[in-house]
Design a protein around this motif. Sequence first.
Motif, PDB file in Angstrom:
ATOM      1  N   GLU A  81      34.187  47.189  51.087  1.00 16.56           N
ATOM      2  CA  GLU A  81      35.916  46.987  50.796  1.00 16.56           C
ATOM      3  C   GLU A  81      35.297  46.021  48.870  1.00 16.56           C
TER       4      GLU A  81
ATOM      5  N   GLU B  55      37.401  40.443  41.181  1.00 15.35           N
ATOM      6  CA  GLU B  55      36.806  40.441  42.743  1.00 15.35           C
ATOM      7  C   GLU B  55      35.302  40.527  43.419  1.00 15.35           C
TER       8      GLU B  55
ATOM      9  N   GLU C 236      34.663  48.489  46.371  1.00  9.34           N
ATOM     10  CA  GLU C 236      35.487  48.961  46.435  1.00  9.34           C
ATOM     11  C   GLU C 236      37.197  47.862  45.372  1.00  9.34           C
ATOM     12  N   GLN C 237      36.756  47.059  45.383  1.00  8.52           N
ATOM     13  CA  GLN C 237      37.337  46.016  45.194  1.00  8.52           C
ATOM     14  C   GLN C 237      36.990  46.131  43.412  1.00  8.52           C
TER      15      GLN C 237
END
Length: 577
Positions: free
Chosen positions: A101, A143, A104-105
């Motif tokens: 995740e 991020e 992906e960010q």
Amino acid sequence: MSVDDQARGSSDPSLAAVEFDELLREVLGRVHGVLDESERLRHLLDAVVAVSSELSLDAVLARIVSAASNLLGARYAALGVLTEGPERRLRTFVHHGMADEVVEQIGALPTGHGLLGLLIDDPRPIRLEDIASHPASYGFPAEHPPMSSFLGVPVRTRGRVFGNLYLTEKSGGGDFTETDESIAEALAAAAGVAIENATLYEESEGRRAWLAATAEIAALLSADTPVGEALQVVADRARSLSHADVAWVVTGSTAGELRLEVASGAPVDLEAMRALPMRSSLASVVIDSGEPLTVPDLSLDPRAVDPSSIPGWPQLGPVIVLPLMSGTTAEGVLSLAWTPEHADLFHRVDPDLPASFAEQAALALQLARSREDRQRLNLYEDRDRIARDLHDLVIQRLFAVGMGLQATGKQPDLDDRVRERLADAIDELDDTIKDIRRTIFALGSLGEDSNLQTEVETLVERAGSVMKLNPKLRLQGPVRSTVPHEVVPDLLAVLGEALTNVARHAHASAVDVVLSALEGNVVLVVSDDGRGMDQRAAGSGLDNMRARAHRHGGDLRVESEAGSGTTVTWTVPLFAP
């Protein structure tokens, strides 16, 4: 320290105990250090064995980053693989330590800027306490997790830099040491050997795939697969195995006869592609020389015909053009093209593999064409036999019957109605004999090894000898080179049918035949100055001509008025819908 002090120190038991404890701690520390080094070397050996046991390149890269992270106590590890072309940037970035995740960010993976680019341009180990303090630091996305300590070493294979190994965030918050750097370099050296083995394995698998594709083409052609379908398979397999974006096949042994047959990987608009000026193209150059040609950028080569202008086609960059050799003559070319974004895939292709595939494919196609020629020869022999039988047997018998009827019609005691019916029967026999002769002429013209223009000229000339007049023939446009092969038999059949109708029913004194290949259509016009359309010719004959046009996406138009002649216009697109 004086002698007295030494004497007092040696006599003081507390001081002696302190010095012994310090010495003992130092010895123990060094022993533990030796044990730690021994343990790390054992883990390094295990990592080398584990990495070397993989044959898949993707699996090798994943093993490398995982082993580096565990061995050097790095929270994050990554391996950047460089492109093959002149621009040495990252094409693959294998990472370890980040959750899916988080990845992906972050979004797009690094491509080789900043500190990573510095290691690419100058492949020497880099060890930093803080990444942000380095002048070449590019910064992190919003991020991205924070990183400080950094260690990067190049991974070399076969004398060139394959990529770079990156490690960040030393466990415990410390910095990477010289020992860490040495271990990372040792792991990178072992990784280079493993990558070389995996690369060689992938190359052998690629050769096996090219050989399998060659065998597939040969099997298709041996199973009586039409040559056009086999050419499509050739283009599809070559594009897939070379990871090209587009592939196409052009046939023809001279520049004036070049014809695009099939395309793979892009919308197939044959009308638009066949309109390209193939006389001056890379295909023409390769056919003339018989040698493969590699162009780094299609748009910059003045000899190239760039198909990127065709709707739906991508902008093309590198191109490989391979001759389809038949003996010492090239009968066409196989072209493989990549977009500029995928130029790295072009640099990774071994040119010998598609070149060998093209040679074998050309040999298989030559054998298939030889088989078709034999079948065509057998068909022509059958036509000759039928024509001889029609001439020597059927016509002679009909002629004998006609002579007998003529003799009977001269009897003086016959009723006028009977004599009239005999005359009609004799006329029908004469027309039947003419039809059979025209059929014989058509069989003979289709059996000649000639081009469309020659066949049309021969058919018109022989029909004129039957009609006792000389039809005028005009050809407009590149009839010989642009009319599709699959259209030729129907076109000749329609021409023969139209001339037959004129001979039997028109009672014309002039016949004009115009065959044109212009503006995307092949148009056949047969006109006469006779008495107009006879209803006896308006049935099955015209229906058959119309069906032959519909078969190719065309149509038939008939214009006729009593006493003003008839015009038959047969139109078919030059390119299949």
